[in-house]
Design an enzyme around this catalytic site. Structure first.
Site, PDB file in Angstrom:
ATOM      1  N   HIS A  25       0.898  -1.312   0.049  1.00  9.90           N
ATOM      2  CA  HIS A  25      -0.118   0.126  -0.247  1.00  9.90           C
ATOM      3  C   HIS A  25       0.776   1.397   0.053  1.00  9.90           C
ATOM      4  O   HIS A  25       2.198   1.159   0.272  1.00  9.90           O
ATOM      5  CB  HIS A  25      -1.169  -0.077   1.082  1.00  9.90           C
ATOM      6  CG  HIS A  25      -0.365   0.579   2.491  1.00  9.90           C
ATOM      7  ND1 HIS A  25       0.786  -0.281   2.888  1.00  9.90           N
ATOM      8  CD2 HIS A  25      -0.577   1.396   3.480  1.00  9.90           C
ATOM      9  CE1 HIS A  25       1.201   0.213   3.933  1.00  9.90           C
ATOM     10  NE2 HIS A  25       0.375   1.122   4.381  1.00  9.90           N
ATOM     11  N   CYS A  26       0.236   2.382  -0.400  1.00 11.80           N
ATOM     12  CA  CYS A  26       1.206   3.629  -0.155  1.00 11.80           C
ATOM     13  C   CYS A  26       0.020   4.591   0.459  1.00 11.80           C
ATOM     14  O   CYS A  26      -0.729   4.234   1.314  1.00 11.80           O
ATOM     15  CB  CYS A  26       1.242   4.188  -1.779  1.00 11.80           C
ATOM     16  SG  CYS A  26      -0.295   4.586  -2.654  1.00 11.80           S
ATOM     17  N   ILE A  27       0.155   5.661   0.298  1.00 14.08           N
ATOM     18  CA  ILE A  27      -0.367   6.782   1.163  1.00 14.08           C
ATOM     19  C   ILE A  27      -1.782   6.904   0.738  1.00 14.08           C
ATOM     20  O   ILE A  27      -2.776   7.115   1.696  1.00 14.08           O
ATOM     21  CB  ILE A  27       0.192   8.317   1.006  1.00 14.08           C
ATOM     22  CG1 ILE A  27      -0.427   9.142   2.150  1.00 14.08           C
ATOM     23  CG2 ILE A  27      -0.195   8.858  -0.428  1.00 14.08           C
ATOM     24  CD1 ILE A  27       0.153  10.526   2.150  1.00 14.08           C
TER      25      ILE A  27
END
Length: 468
Positions: A25-27
């Site tokens: 995942h990222c932001i």
């Protein structure tokens, strides 16, 4: 949002735990690498409350969830028995570009895949160091005069700034090793090689160092970034070659020794001078734009400001920040690229508040305000871009018009960005500060304020069918 129920539904619609080969995942996004793309039900996922959209990037399926990504990722890891790893620091991943026929487009993507994580990894420390410099300036003898130049606090704050920027090649060398999947200790060595005191002490004393008939230019590479980026790429292939051709019994001794013997002349003779030349060339382009005739300067600043939010959506902003850093290193300020980027970020903040003010649904209003406060305090724009701009499509009129106004003003007055700060409300005002040019601070912050007001006003006044 019920994170457990939400996560269970997402997992079912991507084909279940067995269909997921990798999960990160990222932001703003949950990122699934799946075994069978055909069983992923993207349309049904997009209908789930809390999902802002989804997209395929290469072989990776991305679900855009905004500021909830951290919590949802942790919940999904527990439900799906996935390994819980740190969120990635970029909107681009190495698996997004398929291996196949060579093209300029694929080369560009691969370059951005390399540059973006490199720069986004060091930006937090860069911002922290810059803010230490701002605090020293505010408290020091050039402004409030609370502390003198020989005060321990003043000296310490400046050391905290120098500790990052002077040793920038070392930080980048480490990140290069991590991004390119080799032992980062070699990357650190590349960084130290070009700023070791014995080499730096020769700067200004002699023009070149002659070794076995080979001449190496003597240039100061502290604060530089491109030399290590180029050297890191070369080092990856050197290590791979040595790993494949040296007998196992001799690897422990010969791989480090040969790597050092090969990379030292490559770094000092090729990568460092070439990186400096490229950085200077790119910096000169933006310097030219900042000092060009009024028409060209205004058009250029306006177009870059309008384009910046969409550059973020494409994940290209990390790579471009490297060129802005090049100008900061060479000239002491950025006259064109990041000042327009900061203005564009403020325009993005404005559309969230403008949408929130006109929404009638308490739930939608609360969610949009959550994006607004998350972004202005955290200095990020992705939650608004994915959670507001994509959902309330007419807000793009507020974004484009305010970016055009802000970019137009940047083109006229050309404020200089002297310090990299967070784009949060707590730090963005300080990016224009310079004791020798106080007018610049007033101009820069006035442009930010005007851009924000225009963004809120236009977004609020535009009628949207989804303002319920």
């Amino acid at each position: 949002m019920n994170h457990v129920e939400f996560s269970k539904e997402i997992l079912i619609l991507v084909g279940g735990e067995k269909n997921v080969s990798n999960f990160t995942h990222c932001i703003t996004r949950l990122r699934f690498n799946v075994k069978d793309k055909s069983i992923v039900k993207a349309e049904d996922i997009n209908k789930i409350k809390g999902v802002m959209g989804s997209q395929w990037q290469g072989e990776q399926f991305q679900v855009i969830v905004g500021a909830e990504s951290d919590k949802l990722y942790s919940t999904l890891c527990k439900i799906g028995n996935f390994e819980n790893s740190a969120k990635i620091n970029t909107n681009l991943d190495q698996d997004l570009v398929k291996r196949g026929k060579w093209s300029w487009k694929s080369l560009g993507y691969k370059a951005l895949n390399y540059l973006s994580p490199m720069m986004t990894s060091v930006i937090p420390l860069m911002v922290a160091g810059s803010l230490c410099k701002v605090i020293a300036y505010l408290l020091g003898p050039d402004f409030l005069k609370v502390i003198a130049a020989d005060n321990g606090l003043y000296v310490m704050l400046n050391l905290m700034y120098d500790a990052f920027f002077y040793f920038l090649p070392v930080f980048l060398g480490y990140v290069a090793g991590k991004v390119l999947n080799y032992n980062p200790i070699y990357g650190i060595y590349l960084g130290t090689l070009i700023i070791v005191p014995g080499f730096i002490n020769l700067v200004g004393v002699q023009n070149s160092l002659v070794v076995l008939g080979m001449s190496f230019p003597i240039i100061s590479y502290s604060n530089s970034f491109l030399p290590v980026l180029l050297g890191g790429l070369v080092c990856k292939y050197i290590l791979g070659f040595l790993e494949n051709h040296i007998p196992s019994s001799a690897k422990a001794l010969l791989i480090p020794l040969l790597t050092v013997l090969i990379m030292a002349p490559v770094m000092l003779g090729i990568c460092a001078p070439l990186g400096t030349y490229i950085g200077n060339y790119l910096g000169n382009i933006f310097m030219y734009l900042s000092s060009a005739n009024s028409f060209s300067r205004i058009i250029g600043a306006t177009l870059i400001t309008i384009a910046w939010p969409f550059i973020i959506l494409l994940g290209m902003h990390g790579g471009l920040s490297a060129f802005a850093m090049s100008m900061m290193n060479d000239y002491g300020y950025d006259p064109f690229l990041f000042n327009t980027a900061y203005v564009a970020n403020v325009a993005v903040f404005g559309i969230a508040l403008g949408v929130a003010l006109k929404l009638k649904s308490k739930e939608n209003k609360s969610l949009t305000l959550n994006y607004f406060f998350t972004c202005i305090l955290g200095g990020v724009t992705e939650p608004i871009l994915y959670g507001v701009l994509i959902k309330y499509k007419k807000s793009i009129l507020g974004l484009i018009s305010s970016c055009a106004v802000g970019g137009f003003l940047c083109g006229i007055f050309v404020p200089k960005l002297y310090v990299y700060t967070s784009t949060s409300v707590l730090g963005i005002w300080a990016c224009w500060m310079n004791q020798e040019d106080p007018r610049n601070t007033v101009i820069g912050n006035t442009i930010l304020l005007i851009t924000f007001i225009v963004s809120v006003a236009v977004t609020y006044l535009v009628k949207d069918n989804e303002d319920a």
